[in-house]
Design a protein around this motif. Structure first.
Motif, PDB file in Angstrom:
ATOM      1  N   SER A 243     -17.371  40.651 -15.408  1.00 18.93           N
ATOM      2  CA  SER A 243     -18.707  40.619 -14.807  1.00 18.93           C
ATOM      3  C   SER A 243     -19.628  39.709 -15.608  1.00 18.93           C
ATOM      4  O   SER A 243     -19.791  39.871 -16.812  1.00 18.93           O
ATOM      5  N   GLY A 244     -20.228  38.747 -14.940  1.00 21.12           N
ATOM      6  CA  GLY A 244     -21.161  37.844 -15.596  1.00 21.12           C
ATOM      7  C   GLY A 244     -22.584  38.148 -15.187  1.00 21.12           C
ATOM      8  O   GLY A 244     -22.896  39.225 -14.683  1.00 21.12           O
ATOM      9  N   GLY A 245     -23.476  37.189 -15.395  1.00 26.59           N
ATOM     10  CA  GLY A 245     -24.864  37.351 -15.001  1.00 26.59           C
ATOM     11  C   GLY A 245     -25.590  38.391 -15.830  1.00 26.59           C
ATOM     12  O   GLY A 245     -25.166  38.785 -16.911  1.00 26.59           O
ATOM     13  N   GLY A 246     -26.721  38.845 -15.297  1.00 24.93           N
ATOM     14  CA  GLY A 246     -27.541  39.815 -15.999  1.00 24.93           C
ATOM     15  C   GLY A 246     -27.309  41.230 -15.507  1.00 24.93           C
ATOM     16  O   GLY A 246     -27.092  41.457 -14.316  1.00 24.93           O
ATOM     17  N   LEU A 247     -27.351  42.178 -16.442  1.00 24.17           N
ATOM     18  CA  LEU A 247     -27.174  43.590 -16.111  1.00 24.17           C
ATOM     19  C   LEU A 247     -28.001  44.411 -17.092  1.00 24.17           C
ATOM     20  O   LEU A 247     -27.859  44.260 -18.309  1.00 24.17           O
ATOM     21  N   GLY A 248     -28.880  45.253 -16.553  1.00 23.71           N
ATOM     22  CA  GLY A 248     -29.707  46.088 -17.412  1.00 23.71           C
ATOM     23  C   GLY A 248     -29.875  47.475 -16.827  1.00 23.71           C
ATOM     24  O   GLY A 248     -29.778  47.662 -15.611  1.00 23.71           O
ATOM     25  N   LYS A 249     -30.132  48.450 -17.677  1.00 26.77           N
ATOM     26  CA  LYS A 249     -30.376  49.828 -17.231  1.00 26.77           C
ATOM     27  C   LYS A 249     -31.771  50.244 -17.674  1.00 26.77           C
ATOM     28  O   LYS A 249     -32.239  49.861 -18.752  1.00 26.77           O
ATOM     29  N   TYR A 250     -32.425  51.041 -16.837  1.00 24.23           N
ATOM     30  CA  TYR A 250     -33.811  51.409 -17.096  1.00 24.23           C
ATOM     31  C   TYR A 250     -34.008  52.909 -16.927  1.00 24.23           C
ATOM     32  O   TYR A 250     -33.513  53.514 -15.966  1.00 24.23           O
ATOM     33  N   ALA A 251     -34.750  53.488 -17.847  1.00 25.79           N
ATOM     34  CA  ALA A 251     -35.099  54.901 -17.793  1.00 25.79           C
ATOM     35  C   ALA A 251     -36.259  55.111 -16.821  1.00 25.79           C
ATOM     36  O   ALA A 251     -36.995  54.174 -16.500  1.00 25.79           O
ATOM     37  N   PRO A 252     -36.446  56.326 -16.344  1.00 24.30           N
ATOM     38  CA  PRO A 252     -37.574  56.591 -15.443  1.00 24.30           C
ATOM     39  C   PRO A 252     -38.913  56.500 -16.167  1.00 24.30           C
ATOM     40  O   PRO A 252     -39.005  56.743 -17.375  1.00 24.30           O
ATOM     41  N   THR A 253     -39.939  56.120 -15.414  1.00 26.56           N
ATOM     42  CA  THR A 253     -41.316  56.102 -15.908  1.00 26.56           C
ATOM     43  C   THR A 253     -42.186  56.783 -14.861  1.00 26.56           C
ATOM     44  O   THR A 253     -41.687  57.276 -13.844  1.00 26.56           O
ATOM     45  N   GLU A 254     -43.489  56.782 -15.082  1.00 19.60           N
ATOM     46  CA  GLU A 254     -44.394  57.345 -14.081  1.00 19.60           C
ATOM     47  C   GLU A 254     -44.378  56.524 -12.798  1.00 19.60           C
ATOM     48  O   GLU A 254     -44.698  57.028 -11.723  1.00 19.60           O
ATOM     49  N   ALA A 255     -44.002  55.250 -12.906  1.00 20.08           N
ATOM     50  CA  ALA A 255     -44.035  54.355 -11.746  1.00 20.08           C
ATOM     51  C   ALA A 255     -42.737  54.342 -10.955  1.00 20.08           C
ATOM     52  O   ALA A 255     -42.734  54.016  -9.765  1.00 20.08           O
ATOM     53  N   HIS A 256     -41.611  54.676 -11.593  1.00 17.69           N
ATOM     54  CA  HIS A 256     -40.322  54.592 -10.903  1.00 17.69           C
ATOM     55  C   HIS A 256     -39.296  55.490 -11.573  1.00 17.69           C
ATOM     56  O   HIS A 256     -39.471  55.939 -12.711  1.00 17.69           O
ATOM     57  N   GLY A 257     -38.212  55.745 -10.858  1.00 20.77           N
ATOM     58  CA  GLY A 257     -37.103  56.502 -11.411  1.00 20.77           C
ATOM     59  C   GLY A 257     -36.125  55.583 -12.123  1.00 20.77           C
ATOM     60  O   GLY A 257     -36.361  54.380 -12.257  1.00 20.77           O
ATOM     61  N   PRO A 258     -34.995  56.110 -12.579  1.00 17.46           N
ATOM     62  CA  PRO A 258     -33.991  55.280 -13.251  1.00 17.46           C
ATOM     63  C   PRO A 258     -33.345  54.308 -12.267  1.00 17.46           C
ATOM     64  O   PRO A 258     -33.203  54.605 -11.080  1.00 17.46           O
ATOM     65  N   PHE A 259     -32.962  53.140 -12.778  1.00 19.91           N
ATOM     66  CA  PHE A 259     -32.309  52.154 -11.923  1.00 19.91           C
ATOM     67  C   PHE A 259     -31.522  51.180 -12.779  1.00 19.91           C
ATOM     68  O   PHE A 259     -31.614  51.177 -14.015  1.00 19.91           O
ATOM     69  N   VAL A 260     -30.761  50.334 -12.102  1.00 14.15           N
ATOM     70  CA  VAL A 260     -29.987  49.280 -12.754  1.00 14.15           C
ATOM     71  C   VAL A 260     -30.413  47.941 -12.169  1.00 14.15           C
ATOM     72  O   VAL A 260     -30.600  47.815 -10.949  1.00 14.15           O
ATOM     73  N   HIS A 261     -30.582  46.963 -13.042  1.00 11.66           N
ATOM     74  CA  HIS A 261     -30.918  45.597 -12.628  1.00 11.66           C
ATOM     75  C   HIS A 261     -29.649  44.754 -12.625  1.00 11.66           C
ATOM     76  O   HIS A 261     -28.867  44.776 -13.576  1.00 11.66           O
ATOM     77  N   VAL A 262     -29.456  43.994 -11.542  1.00 10.55           N
ATOM     78  CA  VAL A 262     -28.317  43.085 -11.410  1.00 10.55           C
ATOM     79  C   VAL A 262     -28.857  41.715 -11.041  1.00 10.55           C
ATOM     80  O   VAL A 262     -29.716  41.598 -10.152  1.00 10.55           O
ATOM     81  N   ASP A 263     -28.385  40.659 -11.705  1.00 10.40           N
ATOM     82  CA  ASP A 263     -28.835  39.326 -11.302  1.00 10.40           C
ATOM     83  C   ASP A 263     -27.749  38.275 -11.495  1.00 10.40           C
ATOM     84  O   ASP A 263     -26.732  38.508 -12.157  1.00 10.40           O
ATOM     85  N   LEU A 264     -27.985  37.128 -10.873  1.00  7.06           N
ATOM     86  CA  LEU A 264     -27.142  35.952 -11.035  1.00  7.06           C
ATOM     87  C   LEU A 264     -27.861  35.000 -11.975  1.00  7.06           C
ATOM     88  O   LEU A 264     -29.012  34.648 -11.744  1.00  7.06           O
ATOM     89  N   ARG A 265     -27.206  34.606 -13.039  1.00  4.45           N
ATOM     90  CA  ARG A 265     -27.778  33.641 -13.978  1.00  4.45           C
ATOM     91  C   ARG A 265     -26.640  32.841 -14.598  1.00  4.45           C
ATOM     92  O   ARG A 265     -25.464  33.109 -14.336  1.00  4.45           O
ATOM     93  N   ASP A 266     -26.993  31.870 -15.428  1.00  6.00           N
ATOM     94  CA  ASP A 266     -25.995  30.948 -15.964  1.00  6.00           C
ATOM     95  C   ASP A 266     -25.238  31.511 -17.153  1.00  6.00           C
ATOM     96  O   ASP A 266     -24.293  30.884 -17.633  1.00  6.00           O
ATOM     97  N   ARG A 267     -25.628  32.671 -17.636  1.00  3.01           N
ATOM     98  CA  ARG A 267     -24.982  33.242 -18.812  1.00  3.01           C
ATOM     99  C   ARG A 267     -24.938  34.764 -18.694  1.00  3.01           C
ATOM    100  O   ARG A 267     -25.673  35.359 -17.915  1.00  3.01           O
ATOM    101  N   ARG A 268     -24.070  35.367 -19.470  1.00  2.00           N
ATOM    102  CA  ARG A 268     -23.957  36.824 -19.492  1.00  2.00           C
ATOM    103  C   ARG A 268     -25.087  37.400 -20.344  1.00  2.00           C
ATOM    104  O   ARG A 268     -25.326  36.945 -21.468  1.00  2.00           O
ATOM    105  N   ALA A 269     -25.783  38.395 -19.817  1.00  2.00           N
ATOM    106  CA  ALA A 269     -26.869  39.052 -20.550  1.00  2.00           C
ATOM    107  C   ALA A 269     -26.813  40.548 -20.269  1.00  2.00           C
ATOM    108  O   ALA A 269     -26.614  40.963 -19.127  1.00  2.00           O
ATOM    109  N   ARG A 270     -26.988  41.351 -21.318  1.00  2.00           N
ATOM    110  CA  ARG A 270     -26.942  42.808 -21.190  1.00  2.00           C
ATOM    111  C   ARG A 270     -28.106  43.425 -21.951  1.00  2.00           C
ATOM    112  O   ARG A 270     -28.463  42.997 -23.038  1.00  2.00           O
ATOM    113  N   TRP A 271     -28.695  44.461 -21.358  1.00  2.00           N
ATOM    114  CA  TRP A 271     -29.767  45.186 -22.042  1.00  2.00           C
ATOM    115  C   TRP A 271     -29.884  46.598 -21.490  1.00  2.00           C
ATOM    116  O   TRP A 271     -29.308  46.930 -20.499  1.00  2.00           O
TER     117      TRP A 271
END
Length: 271
Positions: A243-271
């Motif tokens: 799996s390439g591209g960007g991938l991130g995980k996010y904890a819930p806040t007052e504005a939103h619940g937990p979610f995962v970010h997926v994107d297409l980019r020129d390099r592998r990035a994880r957070w």
């Protein structure tokens, strides 16, 4: 703008090949974006043909039928409103904002889009793939129709693969809830996001599973709660060795619940 009638193509009667790059389609429903008058070479069901986009922006579904009439597929051909029709920050009354004058690191994937899909009440429910609809990727900014978005077909393909992976791993998901798909540069700036966000190029999605339709991530780990650990379940599934591209995980806040970010980019990035 309306959805135009199906263009029915019998595979046995496709036109002669032309010296153009070939776009290959294999899913029952796929998405194609082209500029008015642009000619593209398409491949589906073991045949190739050339198709020239009509001069008027809109949705032109192309139904391809196999020679024996047993199989068919639909290519959702969106003829774009050209980027050149932007007037200042606005496209036909809808605020887009400004794209950066220079591409990040000179990369083409950070250049302004060629054009925009016009979203109307008539085409918002259209499927852009077997499990995702056009309306799922519309920017959250205020304003009526028509709306305009950029949608990278490769992002939709990736989401379909991730959805198949989720179901093959024992979880139930008919689609992903797309919390944030396309963002206009104006909206992206208003929420304080980075200048070159992949969302503004139609190449990112913030997603979670919501089969009970409560607007929150489902309890994937079975602990009776919806929290960052459920986002971790998806993150770990998606973070394979290929799996390439960007991938991130996010904890819930007052504005939103937990979610995962997926994107297409020129390099592998994880957070």
């Amino acid at each position: 703008m309306r959805i135009h009638g199906l263009a029915l193509l019998a595979v046995a009667a496709l036109s002669a090949p032309r010296p153009l790059p070939t776009l290959t389609f294999s899913d029952p429903i796929s998405t194609l974006t082209v500029l008015p008058g642009e000619t593209v070479r398409l491949e589906a069901m073991d045949r190739r043909w050339s198709w020239t986009a009509p001069p008027t922006p809109g949705l032109y579904p192309i139904r391809v039928v196999s020679e024996d009439q047993r199989d068919s597929m639909t290519i959702q051909a969106f003829v774009l409103v050209p980027y050149s029709e932007l007037r200042g920050e606005y496209l036909h009354g809808y605020r887009i904002g400004h794209y950066p004058a220079q591409a990040l690191r000179g990369l083409d994937l950070y250049r302004p889009p060629a054009g925009f899909i016009e979203v109307t009440p008539e085409n918002a429910d259209a499927f852009v793939s077997p499990h995702f609809q056009l309306k799922q990727f519309v920017c959250k900014q205020a304003g009526g129709y028509p709306k305009y978005i950029v949608l990278n077909a490769q992002l939709v393909q990736r989401l379909e693969k991730l959805l198949a992976l989720v179901n093959a791993s024992g979880y139930s998901a008919s689609t992903f809830y797309v919390m944030s798909g396309y963002r206009t540069p104006a909206y992206n700036h208003a929420i304080g996001n980075v200048l070159y966000s992949r969302h503004t190029f139609g190449s990112a999605a913030d997603i979670f599973i919501d089969e009970d339709h409560d607007g929150q991530m489902d309890d994937l780990n079975g602990d009776g709660r919806s929290d960052e650990r459920d986002a971790r379940v998806l993150y770990d599934l998606f973070d394979g060795p290929q799996s390439g591209g960007g991938l991130g995980k996010y904890a819930p806040t007052e504005a939103h619940g937990p979610f995962v970010h997926v994107d297409l980019r020129d390099r592998r990035a994880r957070w």
